[in-house]
Design a protein around this motif. Structure first.
Motif, PDB file in Angstrom:
ATOM      1  N   TYR A  12       0.839  -1.210   0.000  1.00  0.00           N
ATOM      2  CA  TYR A  12       0.000   0.000   0.000  1.00  0.00           C
ATOM      3  C   TYR A  12       0.872   1.257   0.000  1.00  0.00           C
ATOM      4  CZ  TYR A  12      -2.229   3.892   2.415  1.00  0.00           C
ATOM      5  OH  TYR A  12      -2.620   5.153   2.784  1.00  0.00           O
ATOM      6  N   VAL A  13       1.876   1.281   0.897  1.00  0.00           N
ATOM      7  CA  VAL A  13       2.722   2.482   0.998  1.00  0.00           C
ATOM      8  C   VAL A  13       3.454   2.704  -0.324  1.00  0.00           C
ATOM      9  CG1 VAL A  13       4.553   3.639   2.292  1.00  0.00           C
ATOM     10  CG2 VAL A  13       2.982   2.151   3.492  1.00  0.00           C
ATOM     11  N   ALA A  14       3.948   1.611  -0.929  1.00  0.00           N
ATOM     12  CA  ALA A  14       4.661   1.750  -2.212  1.00  0.00           C
ATOM     13  C   ALA A  14       3.729   2.324  -3.280  1.00  0.00           C
ATOM     14  CB  ALA A  14       5.215   0.397  -2.648  1.00  0.00           C
ATOM     15  N   SER A  15       2.479   1.894  -3.260  1.00  0.00           N
ATOM     16  CA  SER A  15       1.551   2.327  -4.317  1.00  0.00           C
ATOM     17  C   SER A  15       1.226   3.817  -4.216  1.00  0.00           C
ATOM     18  CB  SER A  15       0.271   1.494  -4.283  1.00  0.00           C
ATOM     19  OG  SER A  15      -0.539   1.891  -3.197  1.00  0.00           O
ATOM     20  N   ILE A  16       1.398   4.397  -3.020  1.00  0.00           N
ATOM     21  CA  ILE A  16       1.044   5.833  -2.892  1.00  0.00           C
ATOM     22  C   ILE A  16       2.271   6.685  -2.568  1.00  0.00           C
ATOM     23  CG2 ILE A  16      -1.357   5.425  -2.143  1.00  0.00           C
ATOM     24  CD1 ILE A  16      -0.137   6.215   0.745  1.00  0.00           C
ATOM     25  N   TYR A  17       3.467   6.108  -2.710  1.00  0.00           N
ATOM     26  CA  TYR A  17       4.662   6.818  -2.224  1.00  0.00           C
ATOM     27  C   TYR A  17       4.850   8.198  -2.862  1.00  0.00           C
ATOM     28  CZ  TYR A  17       9.244   8.396  -1.099  1.00  0.00           C
ATOM     29  OH  TYR A  17      10.256   9.198  -0.643  1.00  0.00           O
ATOM     30  N   SER A  18       5.137   9.154  -1.992  1.00  0.00           N
ATOM     31  CA  SER A  18       5.638  10.456  -2.428  1.00  0.00           C
ATOM     32  C   SER A  18       6.518  10.946  -1.281  1.00  0.00           C
ATOM     33  CB  SER A  18       4.492  11.437  -2.697  1.00  0.00           C
ATOM     34  OG  SER A  18       4.038  11.969  -1.480  1.00  0.00           O
ATOM     35  N   PRO A  19       7.392  11.915  -1.524  1.00  0.00           N
ATOM     36  CA  PRO A  19       8.271  12.376  -0.433  1.00  0.00           C
ATOM     37  C   PRO A  19       7.503  12.816   0.817  1.00  0.00           C
ATOM     38  CG  PRO A  19       9.040  13.217  -2.526  1.00  0.00           C
ATOM     39  CD  PRO A  19       7.733  12.560  -2.811  1.00  0.00           C
ATOM     40  N   LYS A  20       6.253  13.184   0.645  1.00  0.00           N
ATOM     41  CA  LYS A  20       5.444  13.589   1.812  1.00  0.00           C
ATOM     42  C   LYS A  20       5.325  12.462   2.834  1.00  0.00           C
ATOM     43  CE  LYS A  20       2.258  16.850  -0.272  1.00  0.00           C
ATOM     44  NZ  LYS A  20       0.949  16.889  -0.887  1.00  0.00           N
ATOM     45  N   LEU A  21       5.519  11.231   2.354  1.00  0.00           N
ATOM     46  CA  LEU A  21       5.366  10.069   3.260  1.00  0.00           C
ATOM     47  C   LEU A  21       6.620   9.802   4.091  1.00  0.00           C
ATOM     48  CD1 LEU A  21       3.425   7.346   1.264  1.00  0.00           C
ATOM     49  CD2 LEU A  21       2.740   8.434   3.374  1.00  0.00           C
ATOM     50  N   GLU A  22       7.677  10.567   3.838  1.00  0.00           N
ATOM     51  CA  GLU A  22       8.941  10.287   4.530  1.00  0.00           C
ATOM     52  C   GLU A  22       8.820  10.281   6.060  1.00  0.00           C
ATOM     53  OE1 GLU A  22      11.717   8.974   3.667  1.00  0.00           O
ATOM     54  OE2 GLU A  22      11.209   8.875   1.562  1.00  0.00           O
ATOM     55  N   PRO A  23       8.066  11.220   6.668  1.00  0.00           N
ATOM     56  CA  PRO A  23       7.954  11.155   8.138  1.00  0.00           C
ATOM     57  C   PRO A  23       7.390   9.805   8.620  1.00  0.00           C
ATOM     58  CG  PRO A  23       7.110  13.252   7.332  1.00  0.00           C
ATOM     59  CD  PRO A  23       7.385  12.405   6.125  1.00  0.00           C
ATOM     60  N   LYS A  24       6.415   9.271   7.875  1.00  0.00           N
ATOM     61  CA  LYS A  24       5.843   7.967   8.270  1.00  0.00           C
ATOM     62  C   LYS A  24       6.867   6.852   8.070  1.00  0.00           C
ATOM     63  CE  LYS A  24       1.059   8.716   8.477  1.00  0.00           C
ATOM     64  NZ  LYS A  24      -0.287   8.441   8.169  1.00  0.00           N
ATOM     65  N   ILE A  25       7.590   6.945   6.966  1.00  0.00           N
ATOM     66  CA  ILE A  25       8.609   5.924   6.714  1.00  0.00           C
ATOM     67  C   ILE A  25       9.683   5.995   7.800  1.00  0.00           C
ATOM     68  CG2 ILE A  25      10.442   5.241   5.095  1.00  0.00           C
ATOM     69  CD1 ILE A  25       8.456   5.776   2.868  1.00  0.00           C
ATOM     70  N   ALA A  26      10.040   7.214   8.189  1.00  0.00           N
ATOM     71  CA  ALA A  26      11.039   7.374   9.264  1.00  0.00           C
ATOM     72  C   ALA A  26      10.520   6.737  10.552  1.00  0.00           C
ATOM     73  CB  ALA A  26      11.331   8.857   9.476  1.00  0.00           C
ATOM     74  N   LYS A  27       9.248   6.936  10.829  1.00  0.00           N
ATOM     75  CA  LYS A  27       8.647   6.374  12.053  1.00  0.00           C
ATOM     76  C   LYS A  27       8.659   4.835  11.989  1.00  0.00           C
ATOM     77  CE  LYS A  27       5.821   6.728  15.721  1.00  0.00           C
ATOM     78  NZ  LYS A  27       6.461   6.907  17.010  1.00  0.00           N
ATOM     79  N   LEU A  28       8.310   4.309  10.818  1.00  0.00           N
ATOM     80  CA  LEU A  28       8.299   2.843  10.659  1.00  0.00           C
ATOM     81  C   LEU A  28       9.705   2.280  10.832  1.00  0.00           C
ATOM     82  CD1 LEU A  28       5.854   2.478   7.600  1.00  0.00           C
ATOM     83  CD2 LEU A  28       5.354   1.953   9.982  1.00  0.00           C
ATOM     84  N   LEU A  29      10.696   3.026  10.320  1.00  0.00           N
ATOM     85  CA  LEU A  29      12.091   2.580  10.468  1.00  0.00           C
ATOM     86  C   LEU A  29      12.524   2.657  11.933  1.00  0.00           C
ATOM     87  CD1 LEU A  29      13.690   4.250   7.320  1.00  0.00           C
ATOM     88  CD2 LEU A  29      13.683   1.795   7.817  1.00  0.00           C
ATOM     89  N   GLU A  30      12.165   3.752  12.564  1.00  0.00           N
ATOM     90  CA  GLU A  30      12.543   3.960  13.962  1.00  0.00           C
ATOM     91  C   GLU A  30      11.977   2.839  14.849  1.00  0.00           C
ATOM     92  OE1 GLU A  30      11.244   7.834  15.362  1.00  0.00           O
ATOM     93  OE2 GLU A  30      11.084   6.970  17.377  1.00  0.00           O
ATOM     94  N   GLU A  31      10.743   2.451  14.544  1.00  0.00           N
ATOM     95  CA  GLU A  31      10.088   1.393  15.343  1.00  0.00           C
ATOM     96  C   GLU A  31      10.495  -0.008  14.863  1.00  0.00           C
ATOM     97  OE1 GLU A  31       7.313   1.695  17.688  1.00  0.00           O
ATOM     98  OE2 GLU A  31       7.520   3.862  17.810  1.00  0.00           O
ATOM     99  N   LYS A  32      11.378  -0.053  13.883  1.00  0.00           N
ATOM    100  CA  LYS A  32      11.854  -1.325  13.310  1.00  0.00           C
ATOM    101  C   LYS A  32      10.702  -2.175  12.735  1.00  0.00           C
ATOM    102  CE  LYS A  32      16.148  -1.974  15.912  1.00  0.00           C
ATOM    103  NZ  LYS A  32      16.389  -0.584  16.184  1.00  0.00           N
TER     104      LYS A  32
END
Ligand code: SF4
Ligand code: SF4
Length: 456
Positions: free
Chosen positions: A119-139
């Motif tokens: 889902y995230v890949a299908s809607i990816y735009s740089p605006k999603l970076e904060p969410k991606i950072a959060k997902l990375l932070e939470e492993k």
């Protein structure tokens, strides 16, 4: 509000419409089983056994969508097997949402993160970076996952995906804290994966529910701790139902072996004991299910079975009389309503019309019975309405202190322990029926042995 207004209003409208039309029987929730294949082999799971000869078969997408139209239930619970294995699951969810239905995807949680990454890949735009950072932070995703998402090609972007919607819930099967849950699903690491999937879903804005079956050996205290823990993760609701056994042969065992039913299965009396605090739980946590059903589970009133209101549709047709028992399959919902003698099932005034129904109190037989059954009492509708409209219980953040990871995560692998316990005690028989809310005897057996071993 305890439940979203739009959803409550939709269900209320459906009931009122049929009351005005004087429809005697109609569907409220469709239990749709597009396939019976599963990636797990939970102890006592009947779906993968009852349908073992048709595990590779699956309903077509068209058939699934037509089934929802056929019974016209406002809610559809997609179960299985594991529905995320169904190759057209995304199209099915989208199709049901386009039909304006409320959709629950009942899953064991193992493939959820993959679907959400799609889902995230299908809607990816740089605006999603904060969410991606959060997902990375939470492993919850890896660096490699993040790169794949960022580099999503045309195909990934065009993919139909399961998107967050106020009309859709992930409904994750959780039967206890880590040790117990992994034991029941017979695989270490499943509980942890479910928790990670739930955390990821919350970050991405999905609605999440948990789905729990209570067995004879289930400790009430553990259920409370489980609610506390998942409430701290801001889970949106919980369904809970007693495990069930209907094997009439066990009656025979009572006669022949002179054993009491309490020795080996969850009787109505025991269910009521286990659920004595359900109304209190309903105040503290967002328990799905009507307060009338909660009163029934707590032993405060009787209800008659309305299994026709939560029908099951699978590859063989409409399964009658209910999700748990199979006396036949029918081509159309209406045909099932007309051909099944519903007066043969359920418990009336404490007397089982069918011996297999004697100890059944499961939600798919009784949850809608307050509104639709013959035991309606003055004020029931008001009670249900008040419950739905009352404020949603706050997240219980103290639940973070619960020792939820009490098994595999702390190196306490239960499988070796379970195997040792099984080998050290004789095994009782089981007919092995029921997925999650089905036959409880194997679960009971396994948990009893572990408990005995721990006590020793
Ligand atoms: S209980 Fe559900 S998750 Fe477990 S094996 Fe059966 S279908 Fe799969
Ligand atoms: S009482 Fe339970 S087992 Fe019997 S028909 Fe109703 S739901 Fe099925």
């Amino acid at each position: 509000m305890r439940f979203p207004l739009a959803l409550t209003a939709k269900i209320a409208r459906h009931i009122v419409k049929h009351k005005l039309l004087r429809t005697s029987k109609f569907a409220l929730v469709l239990q749709l089983e597009p396939l019976h294949t599963c990636n797990l082999t939970c102890t006592g799971c009947g779906r993968i056994r009852e349908y073992s000869t048709s595990l590779k078969d699956m309903m077509s997408l068209e058939d699934c969508l037509a089934s929802a139209t056929d019974c016209d239930a406002p809610m559809v619970s997609i179960c299985g097997g594991e529905p995320l294995i169904y190759p057209k699951i995304e199209e099915l969810v989208v199709g049901l949402l386009e039909q304006r239905r409320i959709v629950y995807v009942c899953t064991n949680g193992m493939f959820m993160r993959k679907k959400m990454k799609d889902y995230v890949a299908s809607i990816y735009s740089p605006k999603l970076e904060p969410k991606i950072a959060k997902l990375l932070e939470e492993k919850l995703i890896t660096d490699k996952d993040a790169e794949t998402i960022r580099k999503a090609d045309e195909k990934a972007r065009a993919k139909v995906t399961i998107r967050p919607s106020k009309w859709m819930y992930w409904n994750v099967h959780i039967d206890g804290l880590e040790y117990t849950h992994d034991l029941i699903v017979e695989r270490e690491g499943v509980f942890k994966e479910c928790v990670e999937a739930i955390k990821m879903a919350k970050i991405l804005g999905y609605q999440i529910a948990t789905n729990t079956t209570v067995y004879k050996e289930t400790q009430v205290q553990e259920i409370e701790q489980m609610f506390e823990f998942f409430s701290s993760l801001e889970v949106d609701g919980h369904t809970i139902s007693p495990g069930y056994e209907y094997d009439a042969a066990k009656k025979d065992m009572v006669k022949r072996l002179n054993k009491q039913p309490e020795d080996f299965f969850l009787t109505r009396k025991m269910t009521r004991e286990k659920f004595a605090k359900i109304q209190e739980w309903g105040e503290r946590f967002t328990i799905f299910g009507t307060p009338v059903y909660q009163e029934f589970l707590a032993g405060k009133r009787e209800l008659t079975c309305t299994a026709w209101a939560i029908p099951t549709r699978n590859i063989k047709g409409w399964k009658a009389p209910c999700y748990l028992m199979t006396d036949g399959h029918y081509g159309r919902y209406q045909e099932m309503l007309e051909k099944v003698d519903w007066n043969k099932y359920g418990v009336v005034d404490g007397v089982a019309r069918d011996p297999r129904c004697e100890n059944c109190m499961v939600h798919c037989g009784y949850d809608p019975s307050g509104a639709l059954g013959t035991n309606y009492q003055r004020g029931d509708n008001w009670k249900n309405l008040k419950y739905n409209f009352s404020s949603k219980p706050k997240a219980y953040y103290e639940g973070r202190q619960v020792n939820a990871f009490n098994g595999w995560s702390i190196g306490k692998g239960h499988l070796a322990e379970a195997k040792a316990a099984i080998n050290s005690a004789p095994t009782k028989g089981s007919n092995g029926s029921g997925c999650a809310s089905g036959d409880a005897s194997q679960h009971n057996d396994l948990l009893a042995k572990i408990t005995n071993k721990k006590d020793a």
